[in-house]
Enzyme design. Sequence first.
Site, PDB file in Angstrom:
ATOM      1  CG  ASP A 321      30.863-124.712  43.976  1.00 29.71           C
ATOM      2  OD1 ASP A 321      29.998-125.201  43.749  1.00 29.71           O
ATOM      3  OD2 ASP A 321      31.150-123.548  43.908  1.00 29.71           O
ATOM      4  CD  GLU A 352      28.560-127.719  40.204  1.00 32.00           C
ATOM      5  OE1 GLU A 352      27.311-127.147  40.594  1.00 32.00           O
ATOM      6  OE2 GLU A 352      29.365-126.218  41.041  1.00 32.00           O
TER       7      GLU A 352
END
Length: 634
Positions: A321, A352
């Site tokens: 993340d 990400e």
Amino acid sequence: MRHPMPFGADYTPERTVFRLWAPQAAEVKLQRFCTGSDEEPGARFLGEVSMKGPVEGVFTYTAPGNLKNEYYQYILTDSDGNVIWSADPWALACGVNGQRSMVVDLAETDPSGWAGDRGPDLAGKAPVIWETHVRDFSSDPRSGVTPANRGKYLAFTEGDTTLDGAGEVPTCLNYLKKLGVTHIQLMPIFDYGSVDERHPERGYNWGYDPENYNVPEGSYSSDPCHGEVRIRECKEMIQAIHRAGLGVVMDVVYNHTYRSDSWLARTAPGEYYRTMPDGSPANASGCGNETASDRPPFREYMLASLCYWAQEYHVDGFRFDLMAVHDVETMNLIRATLDRLPGGERLLTYGEPWSALPTRMHPEAIPAGKAAVRQFNSRLGIFCDDTRNALVGSPFTVFEKGYANGNPSDKLAERVRAAAHGWCDRARMGYANNPGQILQYVSCHDNYALWDRLTIEEGAQNYDCMEPHRLQCCKLASGMCLTMPGIGFFLSGEEFGRTKQGDGNSYQGPEDLNRLDWGRTEQFADLVEWYRGLLGLREWLVPMGRLQPERAKGDYLEVPDNCVGFRLGGEGPWSTFLVYYNPYETGKPVTLPAGEWQLLCDGQHSDLWKADAPPVVSGGWMLPPVSAVVLGQV
Ligand code: CA
């Protein structure tokens, strides 16, 4: 194999060794308890002892005897006499809501057959990842899962579930094992803080708020008060997924903690986090704090934690993340460290490539964001928001159409052509080392579900009706994603028109908005079949080898207007493939290269390739409106 942790409670039946790094503490006491909270039956304080040390900031205590399933916490006193309590940031088990740590005999948490448990061998298949949330997966009352297991780890162990518990329509893992994806990506399964584990029915959260990094979340277990139960049930879930032939990717959130006042911060103030010049927490995560992977304490914490999950829980990959809160050096070190584990090279790693806000990392450190992908290990991947935005439009400009839903502009066609080459051609805006670094997707847990996005953009209100044009746009968007070189990825239920009724950020629930509505697999059976056929064809069209730069690129084909067409060297029964995308609402004429071509996928049906004799076409041919088409030459 068990991964040794440098700190925490190391258990054997004869003794337990407690180790804590607390560089600013003058004294640390260990307190022991019968239960994970004082509100439980049998709660009792078992005593307090001063730990030895510090030696280079480390406090140690060896407790004789068998401490299995005892709970503990630390009391730290600094040189100014300030006293603070903390649970163990290195805990491998904890009590309800993660407030006390627990001594665990990990061997006893292994389900039967665990020693032989292995993730799948992809055997040349390129990964396709299906993202879900433990609770969303099975909380639908029609899921066919027994009521006690709905929304829990154990739902995955019910292997023969069908819609409403009877009939022919498979649900949950029974459905997924026949879909054709290779991995399930689970939204956070580490212990998070936003749901009261005593009353999970009163709250819902996606779980991006870490409390105990090395412990599974308790609200998904049948008993959050006995720390060994969640561990065993989490392992049983993973074992069941492996038995279904699928891998498990764990969504990890090392970029911030739920509280700035976390166990890490209480035991080693200032060591694990980045700060602003005035000493307040930096906030690249947008969640109130950011960890400091660019400094040794947190870097080493991440490495140990990841190796622990890989080895103790047999997970098959990690999704990072807000990966750009971490630095490139750390991410590459993670890849190299995982590679050294037995079987570690097969673990997937991607994230990400952005942060919520700019980071406060060391000026010489490089954020692991999009601009730095060429410095990544070539097996560290990224979510490609460029492809997503080109295909269906940016989630931040929701009335701006993408290529697959009515905007075949020059600019978007150019980006689609680049994506079809795996984004690895510098001259065409590419930035990756190879297409294996690129996750091609049009929906994930963030932002709108694909069906909702298309509905909103049309100005329509009804998310539940089967609108034929919208359905066709879904087929084109997914048809493009899954025929382009790269790692395939989609949000669970995208393949059956998943809706959250237009909610673009449902992280706090409610449950019934987030959960998979398994009845839609019946309503959208045609779309499910489209994905299934496409995933089968993809094994030939985008095999693992196609994720290398030299194998990704095809020759572009002559096409009218802003259609896109490319030719690829074939695999299996076909010597050559032709792939065409027609975003227009009218048919478009093309002249096929010389010879006869089998029509493998015509934009409506993706299973034509399964027939003994697929339809044959040659010469001048009309691309169907709004279609992703695949032809093959024997
Ligand atoms: Ca929790």
